[in-house]
Design a protein around this motif. Sequence first.
Motif, short mmCIF file in Angstrom:
data_model
loop_
_atom_site.label_atom_id
_atom_site.label_comp_id
_atom_site.label_asym_id
_atom_site.label_seq_id
_atom_site.Cartn_x
_atom_site.Cartn_y
_atom_site.Cartn_z
N LYS A 161 0.85 -1.18 0.00
CA LYS A 161 0.00 0.00 0.00
C LYS A 161 0.89 1.23 0.00
CE LYS A 161 -2.88 -2.31 3.30
NZ LYS A 161 -3.43 -2.21 4.61
N SER A 162 0.47 2.26 -0.68
CA SER A 162 1.22 3.50 -0.67
C SER A 162 0.22 4.65 -0.75
CB SER A 162 2.20 3.56 -1.83
OG SER A 162 2.90 4.77 -1.77
N LYS A 163 0.21 5.49 0.27
CA LYS A 163 -0.68 6.64 0.30
C LYS A 163 0.18 7.88 0.49
CE LYS A 163 -4.63 4.25 2.18
NZ LYS A 163 -5.59 4.16 3.26
N PRO A 164 0.38 8.68 -0.57
CA PRO A 164 1.25 9.83 -0.45
C PRO A 164 0.75 10.87 0.54
CG PRO A 164 0.24 9.74 -2.64
CD PRO A 164 -0.18 8.51 -1.89
N SER A 165 -0.57 10.89 0.83
CA SER A 165 -1.09 11.89 1.76
C SER A 165 -0.71 11.58 3.21
CB SER A 165 -2.60 12.00 1.63
OG SER A 165 -3.20 10.77 1.96
N LEU A 166 -0.45 10.32 3.53
CA LEU A 166 -0.08 9.95 4.90
C LEU A 166 1.42 9.87 5.02
CD1 LEU A 166 -2.59 7.10 5.80
CD2 LEU A 166 -2.58 9.44 6.65
N LYS A 167 1.97 10.54 6.02
CA LYS A 167 3.41 10.47 6.29
C LYS A 167 3.61 9.73 7.61
CE LYS A 167 5.60 14.32 4.19
NZ LYS A 167 6.36 15.52 4.46
N PRO A 168 4.72 9.01 7.75
CA PRO A 168 4.99 8.35 9.02
C PRO A 168 5.11 9.37 10.15
CG PRO A 168 6.44 7.53 7.31
CD PRO A 168 5.73 8.72 6.75
N ASP A 169 4.61 8.99 11.32
CA ASP A 169 4.73 9.83 12.50
C ASP A 169 6.11 9.63 13.12
OD1 ASP A 169 2.07 10.77 12.35
OD2 ASP A 169 1.35 8.93 13.29
N THR A 170 6.70 10.70 13.60
CA THR A 170 8.01 10.59 14.24
C THR A 170 7.90 11.06 15.68
OG1 THR A 170 8.66 12.78 13.49
CG2 THR A 170 9.30 10.93 12.11
N VAL A 171 8.54 10.32 16.57
CA VAL A 171 8.65 10.68 17.98
C VAL A 171 10.12 10.52 18.32
CG1 VAL A 171 8.00 10.14 20.35
CG2 VAL A 171 6.32 9.88 18.51
N PHE A 211 6.98 5.83 13.17
CA PHE A 211 5.83 4.94 13.32
C PHE A 211 4.97 4.96 12.06
CE2 PHE A 211 7.08 6.11 17.58
CZ PHE A 211 7.07 4.89 18.23
N CYS A 212 4.39 3.80 11.75
CA CYS A 212 3.52 3.63 10.60
C CYS A 212 2.22 4.42 10.81
CB CYS A 212 3.21 2.14 10.39
SG CYS A 212 2.07 1.83 9.03
N PRO A 213 1.79 5.22 9.81
CA PRO A 213 0.53 5.96 9.96
C PRO A 213 -0.70 5.07 9.81
CG PRO A 213 1.49 6.39 7.82
CD PRO A 213 2.48 5.56 8.58
N GLU A 214 -0.52 3.88 9.25
CA GLU A 214 -1.64 2.96 9.03
C GLU A 214 -1.96 2.15 10.30
OE1 GLU A 214 -3.43 1.96 6.04
OE2 GLU A 214 -2.72 3.87 5.25
N CYS A 215 -0.93 1.49 10.87
CA CYS A 215 -1.17 0.57 11.99
C CYS A 215 -0.46 0.96 13.28
CB CYS A 215 -0.77 -0.86 11.59
SG CYS A 215 1.01 -1.05 11.33
N ILE A 264 10.78 3.05 3.27
CA ILE A 264 10.41 2.61 4.62
C ILE A 264 9.24 1.66 4.43
CG2 ILE A 264 9.53 3.33 6.87
CD1 ILE A 264 10.81 6.05 6.39
N VAL A 265 9.37 0.43 4.92
CA VAL A 265 8.34 -0.58 4.74
C VAL A 265 7.89 -1.09 6.11
CG1 VAL A 265 7.77 -2.81 3.69
CG2 VAL A 265 9.37 -1.29 2.55
N CYS A 266 6.58 -1.11 6.34
CA CYS A 266 6.02 -1.63 7.58
C CYS A 266 5.95 -3.15 7.50
CB CYS A 266 4.63 -1.05 7.82
SG CYS A 266 3.85 -1.69 9.32
N ASN A 267 6.47 -3.82 8.53
CA ASN A 267 6.46 -5.29 8.55
C ASN A 267 5.08 -5.87 8.83
OD1 ASN A 267 9.21 -5.34 8.11
ND2 ASN A 267 9.70 -5.35 10.30
N LEU A 268 4.17 -5.09 9.40
CA LEU A 268 2.84 -5.61 9.71
C LEU A 268 1.84 -5.42 8.58
CD1 LEU A 268 2.26 -4.61 13.45
CD2 LEU A 268 2.78 -6.85 12.50
N CYS A 269 1.72 -4.18 8.08
CA CYS A 269 0.67 -3.91 7.09
C CYS A 269 1.21 -3.64 5.70
CB CYS A 269 -0.18 -2.72 7.57
SG CYS A 269 0.68 -1.13 7.53
N SER A 270 2.52 -3.73 5.52
CA SER A 270 3.20 -3.53 4.22
C SER A 270 3.08 -2.11 3.69
CB SER A 270 2.67 -4.51 3.17
OG SER A 270 2.90 -5.83 3.60
#
Length: 129
Positions: A3-13, A18-22, A35-41
């Motif tokens: 999945k790739s959604k250009p409107s969502l950016k990863p959150d940083t702390v 962190f993944c914006p999806e899961c 950057i690839v999420c291991n849970l939701c791809s």
Amino acid sequence: MSKSKPSLKPDTVGSLIFCPECGNLLDIPSEDDLIVCNLCSYTHQSIDFEDFEVVTTSRPGAFPSALRNKRDDVQSDIKDATAALVKEPCPKCGNPEMEYHTMQLRSADEGQTVFYTCPKCAYKTKLNS
């Protein structure tokens, strides 16, 4: 299929991403700057870290130290010790008596350290005997 959604950016702390999806903690970008999420791809182009400032803080007691604990024990022993009086003039105010107590701070085959405190002006000194 990723999945790739250009409107969502990863959150940083701090320095964590962190993944914006899961909400999963994301790995460091791969060699192809993805950057690839291991849970939701979820995938995202690597974040530009050149202007990325990371500031971290911690509590004073967050990292226990054996040396700090020993120092705290010695300091509390000094505060709790009852001082004796000796007829020794204070070098600062000339008071004829000083309070003193001793502690073994060096190796056992060396003498004790004598701590003197003036009861009148609170001047402190020590002598290695």
